[in-house]
Design a protein around this motif. Structure first.
Motif, PDB file in Angstrom:
ATOM      1  N   ARG A  47      -5.548  19.990  60.371  1.00 57.76           N
ATOM      2  CA  ARG A  47      -6.824  19.428  59.945  1.00 57.76           C
ATOM      3  C   ARG A  47      -7.085  19.836  58.508  1.00 57.76           C
ATOM      4  N   ASN A  48      -8.056  19.167  57.860  1.00 54.43           N
ATOM      5  CA  ASN A  48      -8.358  19.410  56.464  1.00 54.43           C
ATOM      6  C   ASN A  48      -9.683  20.138  56.314  1.00 54.43           C
ATOM      7  N   ILE A  49      -9.897  20.677  55.116  1.00 50.78           N
ATOM      8  CA  ILE A  49     -11.201  21.264  54.801  1.00 50.78           C
ATOM      9  C   ILE A  49     -12.237  20.151  54.744  1.00 50.78           C
ATOM     10  N   ARG A  50     -13.379  20.398  55.288  1.00 57.56           N
ATOM     11  CA  ARG A  50     -14.433  19.397  55.291  1.00 57.56           C
ATOM     12  C   ARG A  50     -15.332  19.570  54.071  1.00 57.56           C
ATOM     13  N   PHE A  51     -15.688  18.451  53.450  1.00 60.23           N
ATOM     14  CA  PHE A  51     -16.553  18.442  52.271  1.00 60.23           C
ATOM     15  C   PHE A  51     -17.740  17.512  52.530  1.00 60.23           C
ATOM     16  N   ARG A  52     -18.812  17.784  51.833  1.00 60.90           N
ATOM     17  CA  ARG A  52     -19.988  16.916  51.879  1.00 60.90           C
ATOM     18  C   ARG A  52     -20.246  16.402  50.465  1.00 60.90           C
ATOM     19  N   LYS A  53     -20.241  15.107  50.308  1.00 65.24           N
ATOM     20  CA  LYS A  53     -20.393  14.479  49.004  1.00 65.24           C
ATOM     21  C   LYS A  53     -21.857  14.437  48.591  1.00 65.24           C
ATOM     22  N   ARG A  54     -22.117  14.847  47.353  1.00 61.72           N
ATOM     23  CA  ARG A  54     -23.457  14.805  46.787  1.00 61.72           C
ATOM     24  C   ARG A  54     -23.455  13.860  45.588  1.00 61.72           C
ATOM     25  N   ILE A  55     -24.553  13.149  45.394  1.00 66.60           N
ATOM     26  CA  ILE A  55     -24.688  12.211  44.283  1.00 66.60           C
ATOM     27  C   ILE A  55     -26.058  12.414  43.657  1.00 66.60           C
ATOM     28  N   PRO A  95      -9.861   6.939  46.566  1.00 63.85           N
ATOM     29  CA  PRO A  95      -9.605   5.664  47.259  1.00 63.85           C
ATOM     30  C   PRO A  95     -10.500   5.448  48.466  1.00 63.85           C
ATOM     31  N   LYS A  96     -10.755   6.520  49.241  1.00 56.72           N
ATOM     32  CA  LYS A  96     -11.591   6.402  50.434  1.00 56.72           C
ATOM     33  C   LYS A  96     -13.046   6.741  50.158  1.00 56.72           C
ATOM     34  N   GLY A  97     -13.344   7.096  48.928  1.00 58.79           N
ATOM     35  CA  GLY A  97     -14.714   7.407  48.571  1.00 58.79           C
ATOM     36  C   GLY A  97     -15.150   8.815  48.893  1.00 58.79           C
ATOM     37  N   ILE A  98     -14.286   9.612  49.549  1.00 57.66           N
ATOM     38  CA  ILE A  98     -14.628  10.975  49.905  1.00 57.66           C
ATOM     39  C   ILE A  98     -13.464  11.886  49.543  1.00 57.66           C
ATOM     40  N   LEU A  99     -13.736  13.177  49.465  1.00 58.61           N
ATOM     41  CA  LEU A  99     -12.728  14.177  49.127  1.00 58.61           C
ATOM     42  C   LEU A  99     -12.168  14.776  50.401  1.00 58.61           C
ATOM     43  N   THR A 100     -10.860  14.713  50.562  1.00 63.37           N
ATOM     44  CA  THR A 100     -10.189  15.266  51.739  1.00 63.37           C
ATOM     45  C   THR A 100      -8.900  15.940  51.292  1.00 63.37           C
ATOM     46  N   GLY A 101      -8.329  16.746  52.200  1.00 67.18           N
ATOM     47  CA  GLY A 101      -7.042  17.359  51.924  1.00 67.18           C
ATOM     48  C   GLY A 101      -6.994  18.805  52.356  1.00 67.18           C
ATOM     49  N   GLY A 102      -5.767  19.311  52.514  1.00 69.50           N
ATOM     50  CA  GLY A 102      -5.567  20.711  52.822  1.00 69.50           C
ATOM     51  C   GLY A 102      -5.685  21.571  51.579  1.00 69.50           C
ATOM     52  N   LEU A 103      -5.611  22.881  51.770  1.00 75.71           N
ATOM     53  CA  LEU A 103      -5.828  23.793  50.658  1.00 75.71           C
ATOM     54  C   LEU A 103      -4.769  23.626  49.580  1.00 75.71           C
ATOM     55  N   ASN A 104      -3.509  23.531  49.975  1.00 75.05           N
ATOM     56  CA  ASN A 104      -2.442  23.384  48.988  1.00 75.05           C
ATOM     57  C   ASN A 104      -2.592  22.086  48.202  1.00 75.05           C
ATOM     58  N   GLU A 105      -2.975  21.021  48.872  1.00 76.66           N
ATOM     59  CA  GLU A 105      -3.176  19.749  48.197  1.00 76.66           C
ATOM     60  C   GLU A 105      -4.363  19.804  47.251  1.00 76.66           C
ATOM     61  N   LEU A 106      -5.425  20.479  47.656  1.00 80.13           N
ATOM     62  CA  LEU A 106      -6.605  20.580  46.804  1.00 80.13           C
ATOM     63  C   LEU A 106      -6.337  21.458  45.585  1.00 80.13           C
ATOM     64  N   MET A 107      -5.541  22.491  45.750  1.00 80.54           N
ATOM     65  CA  MET A 107      -5.235  23.371  44.624  1.00 80.54           C
ATOM     66  C   MET A 107      -4.450  22.634  43.546  1.00 80.54           C
ATOM     67  N   ALA A 108      -3.697  21.617  43.927  1.00 80.50           N
ATOM     68  CA  ALA A 108      -2.935  20.831  42.955  1.00 80.50           C
ATOM     69  C   ALA A 108      -3.722  19.659  42.386  1.00 80.50           C
ATOM     70  N   ASP A 109      -4.949  19.447  42.860  1.00 80.92           N
ATOM     71  CA  ASP A 109      -5.763  18.333  42.369  1.00 80.92           C
ATOM     72  C   ASP A 109      -6.249  18.643  40.955  1.00 80.92           C
ATOM     73  N   LYS A 110      -6.059  17.715  40.027  1.00 75.97           N
ATOM     74  CA  LYS A 110      -6.408  17.906  38.624  1.00 75.97           C
ATOM     75  C   LYS A 110      -7.824  17.467  38.297  1.00 75.97           C
ATOM     76  N   TYR A 111      -8.531  16.922  39.276  1.00 77.72           N
ATOM     77  CA  TYR A 111      -9.853  16.354  39.007  1.00 77.72           C
ATOM     78  C   TYR A 111     -10.972  17.139  39.679  1.00 77.72           C
ATOM     79  N   LEU A 112     -10.668  18.301  40.220  1.00 79.46           N
ATOM     80  CA  LEU A 112     -11.671  19.177  40.828  1.00 79.46           C
ATOM     81  C   LEU A 112     -11.945  20.344  39.886  1.00 79.46           C
ATOM     82  N   PHE A 113     -13.222  20.646  39.690  1.00 76.89           N
ATOM     83  CA  PHE A 113     -13.597  21.673  38.729  1.00 76.89           C
ATOM     84  C   PHE A 113     -14.700  22.555  39.293  1.00 76.89           C
ATOM     85  N   LYS A 114     -14.779  23.734  38.706  1.00 77.68           N
ATOM     86  CA  LYS A 114     -15.854  24.675  39.010  1.00 77.68           C
ATOM     87  C   LYS A 114     -16.908  24.580  37.909  1.00 77.68           C
TER      88      LYS A 114
END
Length: 395
Positions: A47-55, A95-114
């Protein structure tokens, strides 16, 4: 089966085979994206980490709500109506309008920032809007924001002696009461009144750095007066003068000396590129010792910055609902902190979505969201992809 009790007493029987993983370990496996076991000790699907999208509900949400405390020097913001709570910033259109993925996949994402708030620069921004600042000359829609970024201030996470001397001289006044010298108490109250006036008069972006300098001659003269009134006739007087002298020295060291040593952290920014979603690739001028003192800030990918080499003096700054923040790539420690938060509280991690880059594979490119919408509209109207560039140019 084997007994679990000791000292020869009969006890409960426990299974000798491996016990099922506790709930916390199962959540840890969910967060890490590794193999997990169910309550019966059997492997289950990943399973993946769950996120809640804010706008954001609007472009301007927090304007004129940043206030600086004239005494502590801290910048705070109140009345967050309509402003979401988030831990991450996603600048891509998924593509699906939401952020999904496992930890390793998220760590390689170039569009996520703190997001790291630039509170003092945000306060300068809001103050200029409140005062109705007008820029002379030709400027674009981001002219005021670029002017704010070019202002000289400290964005590093440090106090830098920006507190008012009143923070120290109020408890110092209590020490003078123990001395039993009414003249010294009256002089101290007069000094406090003068410092209060200076703190209020210099609580503006153009003069907040001059507050301590303006009161320094008075404080030095006051220290000489205290030394002239020294009295060691009784224990209360000794204690009172000791507190007065010590607090005055602490104010000078943590205030004036700290401000002098932190002056090297002042900086300004030159905007190199203005991206969609009010994102700005900037070059820092000044604060040469930032990384040496506070550590590295990470490197933004070329797909985002359009820079072949990301230097340590480059910054990615965003205007998120009138709050200026620096967007930094998440480090391994940041992901570990998010994972621990997810283990303790399994609620979805809130993140703010800024559709600045289109990651939809069907689009065949990674244009910004606005450009992609214009291209799609042109294809619908003309029915031919060859006219897309012409329509975009005309727009």
């Amino acid at each position: 089966l084997k007994p679990t009790s000791t000292f020869g007493r009969p006890g409960r029987l426990a299974l000798a085979k491996q016990a099922p993983a506790p709930p916390c370990r199962r959540r840890r496996a969910v967060a890490m994206g590794t193999q997990k076991m169910n309550s019966k000790g059997q492997p289950v699907a990943d399973r993946n980490i769950r996120f809640r999208k804010r706008i954001l509900n609007g472009v301007s949400v927090l304007m004129q709500k940043a206030k600086r405390n004239a005494f502590t020097g801290e910048v705070s913001m109140r009345d967050f109506n309509g402003y979401p709570d988030f831990l991450l910033v996603d600048i891509a259109m998924r593509p699906k309008g939401i952020l999904t993925g496992g930890l390793n996949e998220l760590m390689a994402d170039k569009y996520l920032f703190k997001p790291v708030p630039l509170l003092y620069r945000t306060w300068i921004y809001h103050s200029m809007v409140r005062e109705g600042a007008v820029l002379v000359g030709k400027h674009d829609e981001s002219g005021l924001l670029k002017h704010v970024l070019s202002e000289f201030c400290i964005d590093a996470p440090t106090v830098a002696g920006r507190t008012s001397p009143l923070v120290y001289y109020v408890p110092l006044a209590l020490g003078t009461c123990l001395t039993g010298n009414p003249f010294l108490v009256i002089i101290t109250l007069g000094v406090l009144a003068f410092m209060l006036t200076i703190a209020k008069a210099t609580n503006f972006p153009s003069s907040y750095r001059k507050g301590r300098v303006a009161s320094l001659p008075l404080r030095l003269l006051y220290f000489v007066v205290v030394l002239a009134f020294l009295d060691f006739s009784n224990f209360a007087a000794i204690l009172g003068f000791f507190l007065t002298v010590v607090i005055a020295l602490v104010d000078f060291i943590q205030g004036d000396v700290s401000a002098f040593l932190s002056y090297k952290l002042h900086c300004s920014y030159q905007v190199l590129k203005a991206l969609e979603g009010r994102l700005y690739v900037c070059y820092r001028q000044g604060a040469m010792a930032w990384e040496d003192i506070f550590g590295e800030r990470g490197a933004v990918a070329e797909e985002v910055s359009s820079l072949a080499v990301w230097e340590k003096r480059h910054h990615l700054i965003a205007d998120i609902g009138d709050l200026l923040v620096e967007l930094r790539p998440l480090s391994a420690d940041d992901w570990e902190a998010l994972r621990e938060r997810y283990l303790i509280n399994p609620d979805p991690i809130p993140y703010l979505a800024i559709d600045a880059f289109d990651l939809d594979p069907s689009s065949g490119s990674r244009h910004s969201a606005a450009v992609s919408k214009i291209l799609s509209l042109s294809r619908k109207e003309e029915g031919d992809d060859s006219n897309a560039d012409m329509v975009l140019e005309d727009f």
